[in-house]
Design a protein around this motif. Structure first.
Motif, PDB file in Angstrom:
ATOM      1  N   LYS A   1       7.016 -19.060   6.388  1.00 61.49           N
ATOM      2  CA  LYS A   1       6.050 -19.893   7.102  1.00 61.49           C
ATOM      3  C   LYS A   1       6.194 -19.767   8.616  1.00 61.49           C
ATOM      4  CE  LYS A   1       4.196 -24.591   7.158  1.00 61.49           C
ATOM      5  NZ  LYS A   1       4.326 -25.960   6.614  1.00 61.49           N
ATOM      6  N   MET A   2       7.430 -19.596   9.090  1.00 62.35           N
ATOM      7  CA  MET A   2       7.675 -19.422  10.521  1.00 62.35           C
ATOM      8  C   MET A   2       8.259 -18.043  10.812  1.00 62.35           C
ATOM      9  SD  MET A   2       6.629 -22.147  12.010  1.00 62.35           S
ATOM     10  CE  MET A   2       7.416 -22.098  13.605  1.00 62.35           C
TER      11      MET A   2
ATOM     12  N   TYR B   1      13.154 -21.994  14.899  1.00 60.23           N
ATOM     13  CA  TYR B   1      12.858 -23.240  15.593  1.00 60.23           C
ATOM     14  C   TYR B   1      13.628 -23.379  16.897  1.00 60.23           C
ATOM     15  CZ  TYR B   1      11.146 -24.165  10.906  1.00 60.23           C
ATOM     16  OH  TYR B   1      10.492 -24.069   9.713  1.00 60.23           O
TER      17      TYR B   1
ATOM     18  N   THR C   1       4.413 -13.561  10.382  1.00 62.41           N
ATOM     19  CA  THR C   1       3.472 -14.673  10.197  1.00 62.41           C
ATOM     20  C   THR C   1       3.025 -15.229  11.541  1.00 62.41           C
ATOM     21  OG1 THR C   1       4.561 -15.247   8.123  1.00 62.41           O
ATOM     22  CG2 THR C   1       3.123 -16.904   9.095  1.00 62.41           C
ATOM     23  N   ARG C   2       3.943 -15.393  12.464  1.00 57.10           N
ATOM     24  CA  ARG C   2       3.607 -15.948  13.774  1.00 57.10           C
ATOM     25  C   ARG C   2       2.810 -14.957  14.621  1.00 57.10           C
ATOM     26  NH1 ARG C   2       9.163 -18.269  16.083  1.00 57.10           N
ATOM     27  NH2 ARG C   2       7.787 -19.232  17.626  1.00 57.10           N
TER      28      ARG C   2
ATOM     29  N   GLN D   1      -0.331 -15.976   6.429  1.00 58.50           N
ATOM     30  CA  GLN D   1       0.762 -16.498   5.618  1.00 58.50           C
ATOM     31  C   GLN D   1       0.755 -15.827   4.240  1.00 58.50           C
ATOM     32  OE1 GLN D   1       3.290 -19.208   6.055  1.00 58.50           O
ATOM     33  NE2 GLN D   1       3.896 -17.986   4.296  1.00 58.50           N
TER      34      GLN D   1
END
Length: 552
Positions: free
Chosen positions: A127-128, A320, A132-133, A138
């Motif tokens: 997801k991160m 993160y 994907t970014r 996704q």
């Protein structure tokens, strides 16, 4: 004198026969009998098929079996096709100076445990994840797609090794003749290269199929709710301690691997060229821009996951908190007792390498070079030796747990060493056979005529001329022992855990950065071993063989 020679020959024949019987007993005790114990546990019902009927009648098992076949076939085909192209370019297109670098990059994924590839898939496509970014797309990686992607990276190196060796064996005279007859490059590829390579392609597929079908490391990290047979085995044995059902699932894992393996050895492998003597190197044509582009893309696909393994352990919380940190290494050094893990893993790998190399040397030498033992006994020994090629690590580990429970070696380092030797024995044994077939067949006869004993012939002639093969075999055992999880997952204890097993523990706890940090340690150790191997081989590359390799 004649009587003395005859007496010496009788003694040599008896000694050789006893040595071969000893080797057979070693393999039977540590491989065949444990596997028979496992199979016996799977039919320990009344009637004997009741356990299989119950398990196979379950909708969960049926779906898991279908899922396993689908992801295994797709991932195997993908790995073989990509590895074939990569090997084709490396062996026939790039310059000799760059070839060692690309070969090393191709095998890098095999220097880390399979579960690490699943973690890397999350870092890339989660997801991160990075991809994907960057793309905003996704991908549903928790399921069949993630298993296929991870299995591709896991199986690619071995497929490359099989196909690379086969491409080296191609005879350039065939292509030169076709070129003189005006055959275009594309036609030469389909009419000459592929027909010759089809047996090697199937062998590569067989290797990939067995690896992927029996692996639970990747599905454990990215499988999600997608059920496959190795995961059912893992949940029943590790989670519920149901060894009876685990034995049934082990047998189910074993059967497809054995079928593919038998197809390989009974037909396809017999067609493959096994010697590089009298082969003219292929003079490849132009490196087409489209080939360069595709090769570059594939190279990036191989390098990026390894780069993540090098970078991620130094990031606070990917993605993160990208702050640089050494906290993950501090954790695995203090709490995870990294020093103890490294000591255990390296010691087990070294012991496995030494014992495995000695066993491979003895088994290969007895089969190829010793003519004084009954041929029937040699064929029996050969059949027993190559059985290990078809036995998955999961099945072998459970078989050892059942058979050796309560014995003096249970819960000791020796059971971990022995299971690894048996697990990886098949390929080094075949490497030894290939080498001994290339040595001059008259060596022993000449040495015996000059008065040498069997032991002196082995120590003074055979081993000095087999140093490269012995080094290859030792490194094969060492690196595979460092990354294996399946074969030892049921045999370790808190005192004798390994680096690879600790990755599974950290992954289960969600401590992924620590898991990848352990993977990086394994990668560095295995890379150092491969670098030492390369140094030793380069040091001897300019030396001539001590004796002729060919026959008279």
């Amino acid at each position: 004198m004649s009587f003395t020679n005859r007496e010496s020959n009788v003694w040599r024949r008896r000694t050789s026969t006893l040595c071969l019987i000893l080797l057979i007993l070693i393999v039977c005790t540590n491989l065949i009998v444990p596997m028979l114990t496992l199979l016996g546990k799977s039919v320990d019902f009344s009637p004997f098929y009741a356990g299989f009927a119950e398990v196979l009648g379950s909708s969960i098992t049926k779906q898991a079996l279908r899922n396993s076949c689908v992801v295994t076939v797709v991932a195997s085909l993908l790995a073989v096709c990509m590895a074939f192209f990569f090997a084709y370019v490396v062996e026939l297109k790039v310059t000799a100076k760059r070839r060692p670098l690309f070969r090393f990059l191709a095998i890098l994924p095999m220097l880390v445990p399979s579960i690490t590839h699943g973690l890397v898939i999350v870092y890339l496509f989660g997801k991160m994840g990075i991809v994907t970014r960057l793309t905003g797309i996704q991908l549903p990686i928790y399921g069949p797609l993630g298993i296929i992607m991870g299995s591709f990276f896991y199986a690619f190196p071995l497929a490359f090794l099989v196909l690379s060796q086969a491409l080296i064996n191609l005879d350039g005279r065939l292509f030169e003749t076709a070129a003189m007859l005006g055959v275009r490059p594309l036609r030469r590829f389909f009419d000459i290269t592929l027909p010759i390579m089809k047996y090697a392609l199937f062998s590569a597929f067989a290797v990939c199929f067995t690896m992927i079908f029996t692996d639970y490391g990747i599905p454990l990290s990215v499988g999600g709710t997608y059920s496959i047979i190795p995961l059912l085995f893992y949940k029943n044995v590790i989670g519920m301690l149901d060894f009876a059902k685990g034995a049934i699932y082990s047998t189910m894992i074993l059967i497809p691997a054995v079928i593919v393996y038998l197809l390989d050895i009974l037909y396809f492998s017999k067609k493959q060229v096994s010697s590089t003597r009298n082969v003219v190197p292929v003079r490849s044509g132009r490196f087409h821009p489209v080939q360069k582009l595709f090769f570059a893309v594939l190279l990036v696909m191989l390098v990026v996951p390894i780069a993540l393994i090098l970078i991620t352990p130094f990031i606070q919380s990917w993605p993160y908190d990208m702050t640089l940190t050494f906290s993950h290494f501090a954790r695995i050094i203090t709490v995870g007792k990294l020093g103890s893990l490294i000591l255990n893993s390296v010691l087990i790998a070294l012991m496995t390498g030494v014992l495995g190399t000695l066993l491979s040397l003895a088994a290969g030498y007895m089969y190829v070079r010793v003519a004084s033992v009954p041929s029937g006994l040699k064929k029996l020994a050969h059949a027993l030796y190559i059985t290990s090629l078809a036995i998955p690590g999961l099945a072998l580990g459970l078989a050892f747990a059942m058979f050796f429970r309560g014995t003096p070696i249970y819960n000791t380092i020796w059971i971990l060493v022995i299971v690894n030797v048996m697990h990886f024995f098949g390929s080094p044994y075949m490497m030894a056979i290939s080498h001994f077939k290339l040595l001059n067949p008259n060596l022993e006869a000449v040495c015996y005529t000059l008065g040498g004993s069997s032991l002196r012939v082995l120590l003074d002639v055979i081993i000095p001329n087999s140093r490269r093969m012995l080094l290859d075999v030792f490194v094969y055992f060492f690196t595979n022992t460092m990354v294996t999880i399946s074969a030892v997952s049921l045999l370790y204890n808190a005192r004798l855990t390994t680096l690879a097993l600790q990755i599974t523990a950290y992954s289960d706890q969600g401590m992924w950065e620590s898991a990848v940090a352990i993977s990086l340690v394994i990668l560095l150790i295995n890379t150092a071993m491969k670098a030492w191997q390369s140094f030793r081989l380069n040091k001897r590359s300019s030396e001539e063989p001590l004796v002729p390799l060919g026959g008279a």
